[in-house]
Design an enzyme around this catalytic site. Sequence first.
Site, PDB file in Angstrom:
ATOM      1  N   TYR A  89       0.838  -1.197   0.000  1.00 29.02           N
ATOM      2  CA  TYR A  89       0.000   0.000   0.000  1.00 29.02           C
ATOM      3  C   TYR A  89       0.868   1.239   0.000  1.00 29.02           C
ATOM      4  CZ  TYR A  89       0.983   1.193   4.894  1.00 29.02           C
ATOM      5  OH  TYR A  89       1.604   1.575   6.057  1.00 29.02           O
ATOM      6  N   LYS A 146       6.496  -1.582   2.041  1.00 27.48           N
ATOM      7  CA  LYS A 146       5.272  -1.114   2.690  1.00 27.48           C
ATOM      8  C   LYS A 146       4.169  -2.153   2.475  1.00 27.48           C
ATOM      9  CE  LYS A 146       3.044   3.416   3.346  1.00 27.48           C
ATOM     10  NZ  LYS A 146       3.681   3.755   4.632  1.00 27.48           N
ATOM     11  N   GLU A 195      12.688   2.985  13.408  1.00 25.64           N
ATOM     12  CA  GLU A 195      11.656   3.922  12.967  1.00 25.64           C
ATOM     13  C   GLU A 195      10.478   3.834  13.928  1.00 25.64           C
ATOM     14  OE1 GLU A 195      10.346   2.770   9.067  1.00 25.64           O
ATOM     15  OE2 GLU A 195       9.903   0.719   9.663  1.00 25.64           O
ATOM     16  N   LEU A 206      11.371   1.808   6.602  1.00 24.38           N
ATOM     17  CA  LEU A 206      10.714   2.193   5.366  1.00 24.38           C
ATOM     18  C   LEU A 206      11.303   3.531   4.916  1.00 24.38           C
ATOM     19  CD1 LEU A 206       8.273   1.506   3.405  1.00 24.38           C
ATOM     20  CD2 LEU A 206       7.099   3.332   4.624  1.00 24.38           C
TER      21      LEU A 206
END
Length: 284
Positions: free
Chosen positions: A33, A144, A176, A200
């Site tokens: 996505y 992702k 992250e 990411l």
Amino acid sequence: MKTLGYYNGRYDEIDNMTIPMNDRVCWFGDGVYDAGPCRNYHIFALDEHVDRFFNNAGLLKIQMPCTKEELKALLNDLVRKMDTGDLFVYYQVTRGTAARSHEFPADCPANLWVMLKPQKAPELPAKIKLITVEDTRFFHCNIKTLNLIPSVMAAQKASEAGCQEAIFHRGGRVTECAHSNCHIIKEGILYTAPADNLILPGIARAHLISNCKKLGIPVSETPYTLKELMDADEVLVTSSTKLCMSADEIDGRPVGGKAPGLLKRIQDAVKSEFLEETGTALGR
């Protein structure tokens, strides 16, 4: 329309949409996505998001049902159907619809989803609170994917603690956040984790780096530790919906607040870029 759901050419209010039970997303989270903000009916950084979307799909060998230009045209058309131009624009592609089997058929057409809902841009001067959690996710954080259970659980833990985000760490290294990238400022330098398989490579992260370089602020894409996080002059969180916000608390301890002038310069630059790119309302 107040909200909009799209599935393989059909669209309606989200609550009216249905999907096949055998969509592989239901069994395996088998898809990727991307998402980002829309202001004045203008989707911010659309080219970059779509490039990442197609790259992630390619890494999982998903056969895209459209070209990049066709997807961008579709998204721009869908936002014009909404009652407001300030939106959260989410899109995903799943492997396709087939009987449940771990192996996927070679001729399985992919399914394209889109979801639109009203959402205002954040107020960047507002402070947010954070917590830290051990990073136990899989080692493909750079893709992702739809397999978001670790992030969901970490985000829920943050919410229950009265915080807005959770910072992952692995072996003492900060990676992250549950659904954002995390950065620190120390002695006038922006430190951000390298774009390896543990994070990411966020679009907002790339815009932060670009804006810092334009401002003459040094950028170091190197790993940093939990101790360095807690001792930082400022702690920044970036995502397509948060843009570039700063934290004043982590795990109940005060952080940041030591470089307010530099922080404001960075946030002003990020916000100016966002406002400039989304400043012209598109015809409906």
